[in-house]
Design a protein around this motif. Structure first.
Motif, PDB file in Angstrom:
ATOM      1  N   ASN A 252       0.825  -1.216   0.000  1.00  0.00           N
ATOM      2  CA  ASN A 252       0.000   0.000   0.000  1.00  0.00           C
ATOM      3  C   ASN A 252       0.857   1.263   0.000  1.00  0.00           C
ATOM      4  O   ASN A 252       0.589   2.232   0.719  1.00  0.00           O
ATOM      5  CB  ASN A 252      -0.958  -0.001   1.193  1.00  0.00           C
ATOM      6  N   GLY A 253       1.931   1.227  -0.801  1.00  0.00           N
ATOM      7  CA  GLY A 253       2.775   2.403  -0.975  1.00  0.00           C
ATOM      8  C   GLY A 253       3.813   2.616   0.097  1.00  0.00           C
ATOM      9  O   GLY A 253       4.592   3.576   0.020  1.00  0.00           O
ATOM     10  N   GLN A 254       3.871   1.731   1.095  1.00  0.00           N
ATOM     11  CA  GLN A 254       4.829   1.871   2.183  1.00  0.00           C
ATOM     12  C   GLN A 254       5.831   0.718   2.150  1.00  0.00           C
ATOM     13  O   GLN A 254       5.445  -0.437   1.966  1.00  0.00           O
ATOM     14  CB  GLN A 254       4.110   1.879   3.537  1.00  0.00           C
ATOM     15  N   PRO A 255       7.138   1.008   2.327  1.00  0.00           N
ATOM     16  CA  PRO A 255       8.126  -0.071   2.357  1.00  0.00           C
ATOM     17  C   PRO A 255       7.958  -0.924   3.610  1.00  0.00           C
ATOM     18  O   PRO A 255       7.852  -0.398   4.719  1.00  0.00           O
ATOM     19  CB  PRO A 255       9.469   0.669   2.360  1.00  0.00           C
ATOM     20  N   LYS A 256       7.912  -2.237   3.415  1.00  0.00           N
ATOM     21  CA  LYS A 256       7.758  -3.166   4.528  1.00  0.00           C
ATOM     22  C   LYS A 256       8.779  -4.293   4.383  1.00  0.00           C
ATOM     23  O   LYS A 256       8.927  -4.869   3.314  1.00  0.00           O
ATOM     24  CB  LYS A 256       6.345  -3.758   4.559  1.00  0.00           C
ATOM     25  N   GLU A 257       9.456  -4.596   5.489  1.00  0.00           N
ATOM     26  CA  GLU A 257      10.465  -5.653   5.482  1.00  0.00           C
ATOM     27  C   GLU A 257      10.118  -6.709   6.527  1.00  0.00           C
ATOM     28  O   GLU A 257       9.616  -6.397   7.607  1.00  0.00           O
ATOM     29  CB  GLU A 257      11.850  -5.079   5.786  1.00  0.00           C
ATOM     30  N   SER A 258      10.361  -7.954   6.188  1.00  0.00           N
ATOM     31  CA  SER A 258      10.251  -9.050   7.146  1.00  0.00           C
ATOM     32  C   SER A 258      11.527  -9.875   7.072  1.00  0.00           C
ATOM     33  O   SER A 258      12.276  -9.798   6.096  1.00  0.00           O
ATOM     34  CB  SER A 258       9.025  -9.919   6.854  1.00  0.00           C
ATOM     35  N   LYS A 259      11.770 -10.668   8.118  1.00  0.00           N
ATOM     36  CA  LYS A 259      13.027 -11.410   8.197  1.00  0.00           C
ATOM     37  C   LYS A 259      12.773 -12.838   8.673  1.00  0.00           C
ATOM     38  O   LYS A 259      11.772 -13.127   9.329  1.00  0.00           O
ATOM     39  CB  LYS A 259      13.997 -10.713   9.154  1.00  0.00           C
ATOM     40  N   LEU A 260      13.721 -13.707   8.342  1.00  0.00           N
ATOM     41  CA  LEU A 260      13.683 -15.093   8.793  1.00  0.00           C
ATOM     42  C   LEU A 260      15.083 -15.555   9.155  1.00  0.00           C
ATOM     43  O   LEU A 260      16.029 -15.337   8.394  1.00  0.00           O
ATOM     44  CB  LEU A 260      13.123 -16.004   7.688  1.00  0.00           C
ATOM     45  N   HIS A 261      15.215 -16.172  10.328  1.00  0.00           N
ATOM     46  CA  HIS A 261      16.399 -16.928  10.695  1.00  0.00           C
ATOM     47  C   HIS A 261      15.951 -18.385  10.796  1.00  0.00           C
ATOM     48  O   HIS A 261      15.201 -18.751  11.711  1.00  0.00           O
ATOM     49  CB  HIS A 261      16.984 -16.454  12.023  1.00  0.00           C
ATOM     50  N   ALA A 262      16.376 -19.203   9.837  1.00  0.00           N
ATOM     51  CA  ALA A 262      15.957 -20.604   9.770  1.00  0.00           C
ATOM     52  C   ALA A 262      17.128 -21.511  10.131  1.00  0.00           C
ATOM     53  O   ALA A 262      18.261 -21.282   9.686  1.00  0.00           O
ATOM     54  CB  ALA A 262      15.444 -20.933   8.369  1.00  0.00           C
ATOM     55  N   PHE A 263      16.848 -22.548  10.922  1.00  0.00           N
ATOM     56  CA  PHE A 263      17.871 -23.504  11.328  1.00  0.00           C
ATOM     57  C   PHE A 263      17.536 -24.856  10.692  1.00  0.00           C
ATOM     58  O   PHE A 263      16.508 -25.464  11.009  1.00  0.00           O
ATOM     59  CB  PHE A 263      17.927 -23.607  12.850  1.00  0.00           C
ATOM     60  N   PHE A 264      18.424 -25.300   9.794  1.00  0.00           N
ATOM     61  CA  PHE A 264      18.174 -26.495   8.992  1.00  0.00           C
ATOM     62  C   PHE A 264      19.111 -27.619   9.388  1.00  0.00           C
ATOM     63  O   PHE A 264      20.333 -27.456   9.417  1.00  0.00           O
ATOM     64  CB  PHE A 264      18.357 -26.185   7.505  1.00  0.00           C
ATOM     65  N   ASN A 265      18.522 -28.786   9.699  1.00  0.00           N
ATOM     66  CA  ASN A 265      19.272 -29.996  10.007  1.00  0.00           C
ATOM     67  C   ASN A 265      19.078 -30.991   8.865  1.00  0.00           C
ATOM     68  O   ASN A 265      17.962 -31.151   8.362  1.00  0.00           O
ATOM     69  CB  ASN A 265      18.789 -30.593  11.328  1.00  0.00           C
ATOM     70  N   GLU A 266      20.143 -31.658   8.450  1.00  0.00           N
ATOM     71  CA  GLU A 266      20.079 -32.509   7.262  1.00  0.00           C
ATOM     72  C   GLU A 266      19.173 -33.725   7.439  1.00  0.00           C
ATOM     73  O   GLU A 266      18.695 -34.283   6.450  1.00  0.00           O
ATOM     74  CB  GLU A 266      21.490 -32.954   6.871  1.00  0.00           C
ATOM     75  N   GLU A 267      18.915 -34.138   8.677  1.00  0.00           N
ATOM     76  CA  GLU A 267      18.037 -35.287   8.916  1.00  0.00           C
ATOM     77  C   GLU A 267      16.599 -34.871   9.186  1.00  0.00           C
ATOM     78  O   GLU A 267      15.655 -35.495   8.693  1.00  0.00           O
ATOM     79  CB  GLU A 267      18.553 -36.104  10.101  1.00  0.00           C
ATOM     80  N   TYR A 268      16.409 -33.798   9.953  1.00  0.00           N
ATOM     81  CA  TYR A 268      15.073 -33.410  10.404  1.00  0.00           C
ATOM     82  C   TYR A 268      14.503 -32.184   9.695  1.00  0.00           C
ATOM     83  O   TYR A 268      13.372 -31.797   9.952  1.00  0.00           O
ATOM     84  CB  TYR A 268      15.091 -33.158  11.911  1.00  0.00           C
ATOM     85  N   GLY A 269      15.288 -31.551   8.835  1.00  0.00           N
ATOM     86  CA  GLY A 269      14.774 -30.398   8.106  1.00  0.00           C
ATOM     87  C   GLY A 269      14.845 -29.119   8.921  1.00  0.00           C
ATOM     88  O   GLY A 269      15.795 -28.883   9.678  1.00  0.00           O
ATOM     89  N   PHE A 270      13.812 -28.277   8.789  1.00  0.00           N
ATOM     90  CA  PHE A 270      13.788 -26.980   9.471  1.00  0.00           C
ATOM     91  C   PHE A 270      13.317 -27.185  10.909  1.00  0.00           C
ATOM     92  O   PHE A 270      12.132 -27.377  11.173  1.00  0.00           O
ATOM     93  CB  PHE A 270      12.875 -26.008   8.728  1.00  0.00           C
ATOM     94  N   VAL A 271      14.262 -27.136  11.843  1.00  0.00           N
ATOM     95  CA  VAL A 271      13.939 -27.432  13.238  1.00  0.00           C
ATOM     96  C   VAL A 271      13.571 -26.171  14.019  1.00  0.00           C
ATOM     97  O   VAL A 271      12.989 -26.262  15.104  1.00  0.00           O
ATOM     98  CB  VAL A 271      15.102 -28.167  13.933  1.00  0.00           C
ATOM     99  N   LYS A 272      13.885 -25.010  13.474  1.00  0.00           N
ATOM    100  CA  LYS A 272      13.514 -23.751  14.129  1.00  0.00           C
ATOM    101  C   LYS A 272      13.387 -22.665  13.070  1.00  0.00           C
ATOM    102  O   LYS A 272      14.252 -22.524  12.203  1.00  0.00           O
ATOM    103  CB  LYS A 272      14.564 -23.348  15.164  1.00  0.00           C
TER     104      LYS A 272
END
Length: 298
Positions: A252-272
């Motif tokens: 709606n004409g306003q700059p908006k930012e969001s962020k992600l810190h993802a923790f990936f384990n090769e056996e269980y995938g995205f754990v956090k």
């Protein structure tokens, strides 16, 4: 290609939900709007959501999202530094058409309020009954509390192959906020410092119950594999790759930012998954358990 997946999955999600009900501003069927409050835990899944006898070849070589596997997540939602719980409520207007929800700092259990305590990601064993299976492994997000599963799961997908894992996050009820956030993605081979970009195009109808937007919101997303760390979890101390991502664009004409810190384990995938949402609120998903089911016979 991933830009296509963002848009394709969003449209498929809308189509799949239209067959029975839709959350967050999308019309429900007449049958579901007549469901009594005490029956919110007794709604049968529609046929479209159920496994069939057609194996999905795209799931055959999966190492994380195995057919029949269930990922159990807890969540925390902080708004203005105050813990919030997503509560599915009952439409008392008599008009029907919506499955309303709210965020509450002190959720109550009664016939009008059904707090979401846990989210379960179930991997379908087969193609189920959706054309989305021609592009992705089919998954379902279920919303649970101590009384049971609330209403029916939402169908979507995950891409897992030798080059990447691309996961669509939970987007039911208050978790629709994740539509504006970087989706959980990891690129192979895993290498510290690796970067990549994506775009997400969000139509107004997709998020109308959360926010009114004037036009398609275009999000430009930057990812970096930042570090390798040992993360304490209920599944033990897990070696994880930390992915830092930011999503930027005009709303709606306003700059908006969001962020992600993802923790990936090769056996269980995205754990956090640690999100900073476009409104400054904080949303975290923590993997608490994994349940493996037997595969269907082929």
């Amino acid at each position: 290609m991933l830009k296509f997946f963002f848009l394709f999955a969003s449209l498929c999600l809308l189509g799949a939900c239209n067959q029975t009900y839709q959350q967050n501003g999308h019309k429900t069927s007449d049958a579901l709007t007549r469901v009594k409050a005490l029956d919110y835990y007794k709604v049968n899944e529609p046929v479209e959501n159920l496994d069939n006898d057609v194996p999905n070849p795209l799931s055959r070589d999966n190492k994380v999202f195995l057919p029949g596997r269930t990922f159990v997540y807890n969540y925390t939602y902080l708004k203005n530094n105050q813990p919030q719980t997503c509560v599915v409520t009952v439409d008392q207007s008599g008009k029907g058409g919506l499955i309303p929800w709210k965020l509450s700092p002190q959720p109550q259990y009664n016939e009008l309020n059904h707090p979401v305590e846990q989210i379960r990601l179930r991997v379908c064993k087969t193609k189920a009954h959706t054309s989305l299976a021609n592009e992705q492994t089919i998954i379902k997000y279920e919303y649970w509390n101590k009384k049971g599963r609330i209403l029916i799961p939402l169908l979507t997908g995950v891409v897992e192959d030798s080059s990447q894992i691309f996961l669509h996050p939970p987007r039911g009820y208050a978790f629709l906020m994740t539509e504006f956030n970087p989706f959980p993605i990891i690129k192979f081979p895993l290498k510290l410092g690796k970067t990549w970009k994506n775009e997400n195009h969000i139509p107004p109808s997709m998020v109308e119950e959360l926010i009114k937007i004037d036009e398609v919101a275009v999000r430009t997303i930057q990812y970096t594999i930042d570090s390798k760390t040992l993360l304490k979890t209920t599944l033990g101390d897990l070696v994880c790759y930390k992915v830092i991502a930011s999503s930027k664009g005009q709303i709606n004409g306003q700059p908006k930012e969001s962020k992600l810190h993802a923790f990936f384990n090769e056996e269980y995938g995205f754990v956090k998954l640690n999100y900073t949402n476009i409104d400054g609120s904080l949303l975290t998903f923590d993997l608490m358990d994994i349940i493996d089911d037997k595969l269907v016979s082929k």
